[in-house]
Design a protein around this motif. Structure first.
Motif, mmCIF file in Angstrom:
data_model
loop_
_atom_site.group_PDB
_atom_site.id
_atom_site.type_symbol
_atom_site.label_atom_id
_atom_site.label_comp_id
_atom_site.label_asym_id
_atom_site.label_seq_id
_atom_site.Cartn_x
_atom_site.Cartn_y
_atom_site.Cartn_z
ATOM 1 N N HIS A 40 -2.403 11.570 7.992
ATOM 2 C CA HIS A 40 -1.602 11.815 6.790
ATOM 3 C C HIS A 40 -0.150 11.930 7.217
ATOM 4 C CE1 HIS A 40 0.115 14.142 3.392
ATOM 5 N NE2 HIS A 40 -0.643 13.296 2.710
ATOM 6 N N LEU A 41 0.661 10.969 6.802
ATOM 7 C CA LEU A 41 2.022 10.848 7.318
ATOM 8 C C LEU A 41 3.008 11.749 6.590
ATOM 9 C CD1 LEU A 41 1.956 6.965 7.605
ATOM 10 C CD2 LEU A 41 1.839 8.587 9.502
ATOM 11 N N GLY A 63 3.123 8.404 -3.376
ATOM 12 C CA GLY A 63 1.764 7.993 -3.698
ATOM 13 C C GLY A 63 0.764 8.166 -2.574
ATOM 14 N N GLU A 64 1.186 8.773 -1.451
ATOM 15 C CA GLU A 64 0.269 8.891 -0.307
ATOM 16 C C GLU A 64 -0.720 10.036 -0.496
ATOM 17 O OE1 GLU A 64 0.196 9.625 4.534
ATOM 18 O OE2 GLU A 64 1.904 10.307 3.332
ATOM 19 N N VAL A 65 -1.968 9.774 -0.148
ATOM 20 C CA VAL A 65 -2.995 10.809 -0.004
ATOM 21 C C VAL A 65 -3.702 10.538 1.318
ATOM 22 C CG1 VAL A 65 -3.346 11.121 -2.483
ATOM 23 C CG2 VAL A 65 -4.748 9.457 -1.245
ATOM 24 N N ASP A 66 -4.403 11.538 1.860
ATOM 25 C CA ASP A 66 -5.143 11.258 3.086
ATOM 26 C C ASP A 66 -6.361 10.391 2.756
ATOM 27 O OD1 ASP A 66 -7.678 12.956 2.867
ATOM 28 O OD2 ASP A 66 -6.137 14.483 2.603
ATOM 29 N N LEU A 67 -6.905 9.734 3.764
ATOM 30 C CA LEU A 67 -7.948 8.731 3.537
ATOM 31 C C LEU A 67 -9.206 9.341 2.926
ATOM 32 C CD1 LEU A 67 -8.726 5.761 3.856
ATOM 33 C CD2 LEU A 67 -9.608 6.311 6.135
ATOM 34 N N ALA A 68 -9.610 10.529 3.364
ATOM 35 C CA ALA A 68 -10.804 11.158 2.802
ATOM 36 C C ALA A 68 -10.617 11.447 1.316
ATOM 37 C CB ALA A 68 -11.133 12.447 3.554
ATOM 38 N N SER A 69 -9.418 11.873 0.934
ATOM 39 C CA SER A 69 -9.135 12.130 -0.481
ATOM 40 C C SER A 69 -9.142 10.836 -1.282
ATOM 41 C CB SER A 69 -7.787 12.840 -0.635
ATOM 42 O OG SER A 69 -7.803 14.108 -0.013
ATOM 43 N N PHE A 95 -1.046 4.137 -8.501
ATOM 44 C CA PHE A 95 -1.678 3.835 -7.217
ATOM 45 C C PHE A 95 -1.659 5.032 -6.285
ATOM 46 C CE2 PHE A 95 2.802 3.076 -6.389
ATOM 47 C CZ PHE A 95 2.985 3.606 -5.137
ATOM 48 N N PHE A 96 -2.596 5.008 -5.342
ATOM 49 C CA PHE A 96 -2.605 5.927 -4.214
ATOM 50 C C PHE A 96 -2.734 5.098 -2.946
ATOM 51 C CE2 PHE A 96 -4.221 8.822 -7.542
ATOM 52 C CZ PHE A 96 -3.274 9.826 -7.415
ATOM 53 N N SER A 112 -5.208 2.176 12.967
ATOM 54 C CA SER A 112 -5.130 0.804 13.505
ATOM 55 C C SER A 112 -4.049 -0.025 12.826
ATOM 56 C CB SER A 112 -6.486 0.102 13.368
ATOM 57 O OG SER A 112 -7.495 0.817 14.052
ATOM 58 N N GLY A 113 -2.987 0.635 12.384
ATOM 59 C CA GLY A 113 -1.865 -0.085 11.777
ATOM 60 C C GLY A 113 -2.086 -0.524 10.351
ATOM 61 N N SER A 114 -3.138 -0.045 9.690
ATOM 62 C CA SER A 114 -3.479 -0.516 8.348
ATOM 63 C C SER A 114 -3.281 0.563 7.284
ATOM 64 C CB SER A 114 -4.936 -0.985 8.301
ATOM 65 O OG SER A 114 -5.112 -2.139 9.080
ATOM 66 N N PHE A 115 -2.700 0.149 6.165
ATOM 67 C CA PHE A 115 -2.589 0.971 4.976
ATOM 68 C C PHE A 115 -3.537 0.406 3.926
ATOM 69 C CE2 PHE A 115 1.382 1.675 7.143
ATOM 70 C CZ PHE A 115 1.714 2.991 6.875
ATOM 71 N N VAL A 116 -4.239 1.289 3.220
ATOM 72 C CA VAL A 116 -5.161 0.848 2.180
ATOM 73 C C VAL A 116 -4.860 1.639 0.919
ATOM 74 C CG1 VAL A 116 -6.971 2.498 2.824
ATOM 75 C CG2 VAL A 116 -7.598 0.383 1.657
#
Length: 316
Positions: free
Chosen positions: A155-156, A161-167, A225-226, A232-236
């Motif tokens: 989590h940067l 619009g950022e959330v952590d991946l689990a969220s 959006f979130f 690995s350098g990827s944003f989803v």
């Protein structure tokens, strides 16, 4: 596990407290308002390990309390489960935008509730001896911090619009349970990301990720959006009304590339002169089947990584 439950309905507090005790969780504090909760949180020692918050409360609503809690350094990654009667997408979006980890609607399915609390407890146990995901870049001696695991989500912070991946996964699962349609998944992968990770300092690498994430966020042709950094350098991400037309999405990718070309990169020997990202075309998510939606979400990352062709550094 030390838990704080906040709800303006005394009956709901009693039911949740009883359910938690039945599952073996006795260290439970309750509050009937956000103001009361904030006073309890401020005095808590040790800190709470989980929060259960109602969304709709008088004076200060649950998403505002959630946002306030998330700004406290000791609670930057603490699980926050919203327990609420509000079930439409707008309210779900509000909760996750405020920093919620998960969302459950009333009337509560107690077996599902118990399962989610146990999942939270397991994750807390797994993370008990790990550094927090929100990284403090330099210690008091200005030494290089522990290097970020290249393949792991982080989590940067500071990205719109950022959330952590689990969220993000929990958000998508919640919308799928409600049968909400019209969502698309998308991903962007940084070319030569492993090379940046290998050569750059931790601070430099985090700066690259944050700059890239914010530029992607600024240029997304999607609403509501979130976005998450998946490692690995990827944003989803997940959004509504993402333009699925191939030509239009190529324009979005080019505009992101042009903006990234202006971002300064470290001058270390062997690094690319600029940051580049590649994306696959957004994919429609299945609004009825949660597992399929998660499969589609991660398929977008694979397609973005395939377009990068960054195989020579894949094992760094």
């Amino acid at each position: 596990m030390k838990i704080l439950v906040v709800d303006d309905d005394p009956m709901v507090l009693e039911v949740l407290k009883h359910s938690l005790a039945h599952s073996g969780y006795d260290d439970v504090t309750v509050a009937q308002s956000a103001v009361e909760a904030s006073q309890i949180i401020a005095k808590a020692n040790p800190a709470f390990e989980c929060f259960l918050l109602d969304m709709s409360m008088p004076e200060i609503e649950g998403d505002d309390l959630c946002y306030w809690v998330r700004q406290l350094p000791q609670y930057a990654s603490t699980p926050i489960l919203m327990v609420t009667a509000l079930a439409n997408k707008r309210d779900i979006d509000r909760a996750f935008a405020a920093g919620a980890s998960d969302y459950i609607t009333k009337p509560i399915d107690m077996s599902d509730f118990g399962m989610r609390i146990q999942q939270i407890d397991r994750k807390n146990s797994q993370n008990a001896f790990k550094a927090p995901a929100s990284i403090s870049l330099l210690d008091k001696q200005d030494q290089e911090p522990d290097r970020i695991d290249f393949s792991k989500p982080v989590h940067l912070g500071e990205i719109t619009g950022e959330v952590d991946l689990a969220s993000l996964e929990n958000y998508l699962l919640q919308l799928s349970r409600k049968g909400i349609e019209g969502l698309s998944a998308f991903a962007f992968t940084i070319a030569d990301a492993a090379k940046f990770h290998f050569v750059c300092t931790t601070e430099e690498y985090l700066d690259i990720l944050k700059s890239t994430g914010q530029i992607i966020s600024d240029h997304l042709a999607a609403s509501g959006f979130f976005l998450s950094y998946a490692g690995s350098g990827s944003f989803v991400g997940v959004g509504q009304n993402a333009n699925l037309h191939h030509d239009e999405w190529e324009k979005t990718e080019r505009s992101i590339q042009e903006a990234l070309a202006k971002v300064a990169v470290p001058s270390s020997l062997g690094l690319p002169s600029k940051i580049q990202v590649f994306s696959g075309v957004p994919l429609r998510l299945n609004g009825k089947y949660a597992e399929r939606s998660l499969d589609i979400l991660y398929r977008t990352i694979v397609e973005a990584e395939d377009r990068c062709g960054d195989t020579s550094w894949a094992q760094v």
